[in-house]
Design a protein around this motif. Structure first.
Motif, PDB file in Angstrom:
ATOM      1  N   SER A  25     -28.772  18.518 -59.054  1.00  0.00           N
ATOM      2  CA  SER A  25     -28.989  17.088 -58.800  1.00  0.00           C
ATOM      3  C   SER A  25     -29.895  16.522 -59.878  1.00  0.00           C
ATOM      4  CB  SER A  25     -29.632  16.870 -57.426  1.00  0.00           C
ATOM      5  OG  SER A  25     -28.869  17.449 -56.388  1.00  0.00           O
ATOM      6  N   LYS A  27     -31.636  12.420 -61.299  1.00  0.00           N
ATOM      7  CA  LYS A  27     -31.804  10.989 -61.051  1.00  0.00           C
ATOM      8  C   LYS A  27     -31.725  10.239 -62.376  1.00  0.00           C
ATOM      9  CE  LYS A  27     -34.639  11.842 -56.967  1.00  0.00           C
ATOM     10  NZ  LYS A  27     -36.005  11.824 -56.373  1.00  0.00           N
ATOM     11  N   ASP A 781     -38.442   7.528 -51.706  1.00  0.00           N
ATOM     12  CA  ASP A 781     -37.871   8.237 -52.846  1.00  0.00           C
ATOM     13  C   ASP A 781     -36.599   8.934 -52.377  1.00  0.00           C
ATOM     14  OD1 ASP A 781     -37.479   9.275 -55.321  1.00  0.00           O
ATOM     15  OD2 ASP A 781     -39.095  10.750 -55.234  1.00  0.00           O
ATOM     16  N   TYR A 784     -31.388   9.529 -54.984  1.00  0.00           N
ATOM     17  CA  TYR A 784     -30.944   8.823 -56.188  1.00  0.00           C
ATOM     18  C   TYR A 784     -32.099   8.174 -56.939  1.00  0.00           C
ATOM     19  CZ  TYR A 784     -26.169   9.418 -54.539  1.00  0.00           C
ATOM     20  OH  TYR A 784     -24.965   9.959 -54.136  1.00  0.00           O
ATOM     21  N   GLY A 785     -33.255   8.097 -56.313  1.00  0.00           N
ATOM     22  CA  GLY A 785     -34.391   7.463 -56.959  1.00  0.00           C
ATOM     23  C   GLY A 785     -35.144   6.576 -55.991  1.00  0.00           C
TER      24      GLY A 785
END
Length: 913
Positions: A25, A27, A781, A784-785
């Motif tokens: 993963s 971001k 948070d 994805y951000g």
């Protein structure tokens, strides 16, 4: 554009990864609006530089949990990952990371489970040792280690890690975690490894009856040190009969009872090593974040109580141990007793601990010392110091201990008491997330109650990253569950009690929550069998009408609408609750089947749902929409789980509001109704009622505990009475997170953040104007951000600030506007006029005298209008009582208090202007 926060299986550069297809993963950050990833390429190389996977350009916006699809990974190998991303603006960026594999097959271990044998039974913790020399220079050394018990390991006198209470608590009969440590820098030419093992959860005292040996009566150690030399040779040093064992300074240690450490001249006994049969197939690599000391709180004040006890107050209820810095006489014995609270007279009050003694004892050696327990933990705010006459608060440090979960969410608003409530929710989560989600951290319990965990899971997963924590615990839930027995009430299961609604429903609800918050379809796949077998279990125990109406149920646990002397299940029909949850988890199982592509199962459970819903409606609602149990909880579940017939929903809502009004706008719900109460009101056009109920400050309410000085969430709405006395039921924890589930309403409805797609790939921003909360701020948070929502409604203007991370999109519903704005990533600010006034008078008849007197004008007004009144005994007794309660015994004082309250509020408004 740039990439950041690269993770492999939620971890940064993990060590000892035991999965053959890890997921990656990352971001994205971008200064441009509407940024979406259009493609990625992943390149993986091993430590020899050989390419093991080149995904090639993949046209996809997937940036979370992308699975490795290259050549088979090798054990104990370091891999480098490079990710290259392109976006819709033609920009490119890359990021690097790494992971190191561990052991894929537990049968590859060669160690033996070694046990201590002493001439006589010992309470002292055994210390296992082994000395060895290196053949040549080492390039890499990894220690794989676990125990039957809890352990701490050191090499050449240095601790191998800062982890505590390892290997954690699992269903040891089927699952035993091991940890992997990089110990390369601890090695010299000659070396000694030492491992101390204590009873912990494996052999120690557990449960209501404080019974030992829940899993076995013999401690054990299992360890392998894997050495890789610079010339490529390898060597394994493993536990076997050649190790030695003796007792040490830790003379006894129990989680409930505390620990005794003798640093003066403890009796050292040499023992011998034996081995026991051990099936290595139960071994599994560490699955979640370890338990650590995450904060250190220095004692803030010293107290001498009316009973002449010497106490230290840390100002906050915490879970952990106290570190003592001291120079005492040789042989001097110092005892630290722990408690959550003082009684109404200011004396030390350990009664909430029940049989858990929670006493740590240190025997000093006459030198400057730093003393701290190793294998226990306590829930406390205060310690009583015995055996030390002269000391200062800063000699004592509360070491806050819990699973080291990353903080992901933050909520703030313009109401200080609500902020304190949010802080209390956060602390109760920290204090109770210690390897498993416990109910409480202080008394003779500390068990993984499944009902508590599931009702709090949405709130918990906003506050902290729970993906690995819950995934690990769900593996134990699954390992203890079956179609025949159902799902336990506590996990790990030491009670042998199974299958009750809302509790056992954790098997379905928790995987669903993790999927929704983190977009992790893997947890649904892993738990699919456990999920549908729980629904099948219920179905198999239904009557001819298709309803579950047999067996024990907790009902609406600790609800206030039924006398305590009757039982603790509340007034709502427990089988109404059981079947409401049956329908809820069946619906979630249908959705899970659709996601996983199980078409036949989806069709089966749809048919079951429709049959059960019709039977439920026939059984529990009259022809005119009246509920069999006209309680708050029955109405809430009817609305929130969408169970009432569409034509009956208005009546159910009226029933709920009417019930709340009969309770003087207070709640009466327990563990089952409370999580959904405010949601059900806000979602059905009664947000103002939800707000009024939420902001109540007298009993029963969330802010009542805040006004009483709570620093965590209580188990009961009245754990402490207005006069400072306590509930005496024998079940009165001051650190229970279940009622902290209100946090989810604050985040979703008040601040306005809800996921539309799992992982917040798409999300809704819809803050609901809330009287009394002029400003709210939410930071989350996501995978994805960061998502940010800041909302204010004051001085005639509404202002909304929203930050949407790249590779996601949002739907923004502006307060007082009908239009829904669909936006991509970026920063958005809105400002417009409003006639709504969210301010409320700060002081009211719900205020306590203490709150009134906190205003600088109050004492002056009392002296002017009622000289000498504040010196009266009635006032002293009523200091924590609301104005309304005080006026019950002195109604003639009402005009006086109303005048003063009005003056204080007017003063505040003038100051704000």
């Amino acid at each position: 554009m740039r990439l950041f926060d690269f993770r492999t299986e939620y971890r940064e550069n993990p060590l000892g990864l035991a999965t053959k297809h890890p997921r990656f993963s990352w971001k994205i950050a971008s200064d441009e609006n509407d940024t979406v990833q259009t493609s990625y390429r992943i390149l993986v190389t091993d430590q020899r530089g050989r390419e093991t996977w080149n995904s090639g350009p993949v046209q996809s916006d997937q940036s979370i949990l992308v699975p490795y699809e290259g050549d088979p990974l090798e054990e104990e190998t370091i891999y480098r990952i490079q990710v290259f991303v392109s976006d819709n603006h033609g920009k490119e960026a890359s990021i690097e990371g790494s992971f190191e594999t561990g052991i894929f097959d537990a049968h590859h271990f060669v160690a033996k489970m070694i046990c201590p044998d002493f001439p006589s039974p010992q309470e002292a913790c055994p210390v296992f040792s082994h000395s060895f020399s290196l053949r040549q220079r080492v390039s890499r050394a990894r220690l794989y280690i676990t125990a039957h018990g809890v352990y701490e390991a050191a090499i050449n006198g240095s601790a191998v890690s800062d982890c505590r209470m390892a290997p954690g608590w699992t269903n040891y009969r089927k699952r035993l975690q091991y940890q992997i440590y990089d110990v390369t820098n601890l090695l010299g030419d000659t070396n000694q490894i030492q491992v101390t093992v204590a009873n912990g959860w494996y052999k120690g005292i557990l449960g209501f009856y404080c019974q030992p040996n829940q899993y076995g009566d013999q401690l054990g150690l299992f360890a392998e040190l894997h050495l890789q030399y610079e010339n490529g040779d390898k060597e394994v040093i493993a536990t076997d009969e050649n190790w030695t064992v003796r007792t040490g300074q830790i003379r006894c240690s129990e989680i409930y009872m505390g620990e005794t450490i003798d640093t003066d001249s403890p009796e050292i006994l040499e023992g011998s090593i034996s081995t026991k049969n051990f099936d290595s197939s139960v071994l599994t690599a560490q699955e979640d974040e370890p338990v650590r000391i995450t904060e250190r709180i220095v004692g803030i004040r010293k107290i001498t109580t009316p009973r002449a006890e010497s106490l230290i107050d840390f100002g906050q209820i915490v879970t952990g141990v106290v570190e003592l810095h001291v120079k005492a006489s040789r042989g001097q014995v110092i005892r630290l007793r722990h408690a959550e609270v003082l009684d109404k007279d200011g004396n030390f009050y350990p009664d909430t601990l029940r049989q858990a003694k929670s006493i740590d004892t240190f025997i000093c050696n006459g030198q400057e010392q730093v003393l701290r327990p190793h294998f226990t933990f306590h829930g406390f705010r205060y310690i009583c110091v015995e055996g030390l006459d002269h000391f200062e608060p800063d000699q004592f440090i509360a070491c806050v201990t819990h699973t080291d979960l990353e903080k992901t969410g933050d909520f703030r608003c313009s109401a200080p008491k609500v902020n304190q409530l949010q802080q209390n929710i956060s602390w109760s989560q920290r204090d109770n997330f210690l390897d498993i989600p416990t109910d409480c951290p202080q008394r003779d319990e500390r068990l993984g109650w499944t009902g508590d965990a599931q009702v709090f899971s949405w709130t918990a997963s906003f506050n902290r990253n729970t993906a690995l924590f819950y995934s690990k615990w769900m593996r134990d839930v699954a390992s203890e569950s079956s179609l025949e027995k159902g799902v336990p009430h506590v996990v790990p299961d030491i009670l042998q009690s199974y299958s009750a609604s809302a509790w056992s429903d954790v098997a379905v609800i928790l995987p669903w929550v993790v999927y929704q918050i983190y977009g992790d379809e893997g947890i649904l796949k892993e738990n699919w069998t456990c999920m549908h077998e729980w629904v099948d279990y219920i179905s198999n125990h239904c009557n001819d009408r298709g309803l579950w109406q047999t067996g024990f149920q907790y009902g609406d646990w600790l609800a206030l609408d039924k006398e305590e002397s009757a039982d603790r299940t509340g007034a709502t029909d427990p089988y109404f609750i059981a079947n409401a949850y049956f329908l809820y988890v069946t619906d979630l199982t249908i959705q899970t089947a659709d996601i996983l592509g199980h078409r036949d199962a989806g069709a089966k459970y749809r048919k079951l749902y429709q049959k059960t819903l019709l039977a439920f409606q026939d059984e529990y609602y009259s022809n005119t929409g009246r509920i069999v149990s006209e309680t708050q909880t029955a109405a809430v579940l009817s609305l929130y789980f969408n169970l009432a017939r569409s034509q009956d929903r208005d009546r159910v809502l009226r029933t709920l509001i009417s019930n709340i009004e009969r309770h003087k706008n207070h709640l009466s719900t327990g563990f089952v109704g409370t999580p959904y109460l405010c949601h059900a009101l806000s979602e059905n056009g009664a947000h103002d009622t939800a707000v009024s109920l939420f902001l109540k400050e007298d009993y029963p309410s969330w802010l009542y505990a805040v006004n009483m000085g709570a620093t965590t969430i209580w188990e009961r709405w009245n754990s402490i009475h207005p006069d400072g006395s306590f509930d005496e039921s024998g079940m009165n924890s001051l650190n229970h997170y279940a009622y902290g589930s209100i946090g989810d309403w604050l985040y979703r409805k008040v601040a306005g953040l809800s996921q539309i797609e799992p992982g917040y790939k798409s999300f809704l921003v819809r803050p609901m104007l809330t009287k009394g909360l002029e400003e709210t701020s939410l930071h989350f948070d996501s995978v994805y951000g960061p998502i940010v929502i800041e909302n204010s409604c004051k001085l005639g203007k509404i202002r909304l600030h929203v930050e949407v991370p790249p590779n996601t999109h949002a739907q923004i519903h502006l307060p007082e506007k009908e239009e829904i704005l669909k936006v991509g990533s970026g920063v958005y600010d809105y400002e417009y006029e409003t006639k709504t006034d969210l301010s409320i008078p700060r002081y009211s008849s719900d205020s306590t005298l203490a709150e009134l007197l906190a205003h600088p004008l109050a004492k002056e007004l009392f002296e002017q209008m009622a000289p000498g009144m504040l010196d009266g005994p009635m006032i002293q007794f009523a200091y924590q009582m609301s104005v309304t309660d005080m006026l019950g015994s002195a109604p003639e004082a009402r005009p006086l208090f109303e005048t003063i309250i009005e003056a204080l509020n007017r003063s505040d408004q003038e100051n704000q202007s």
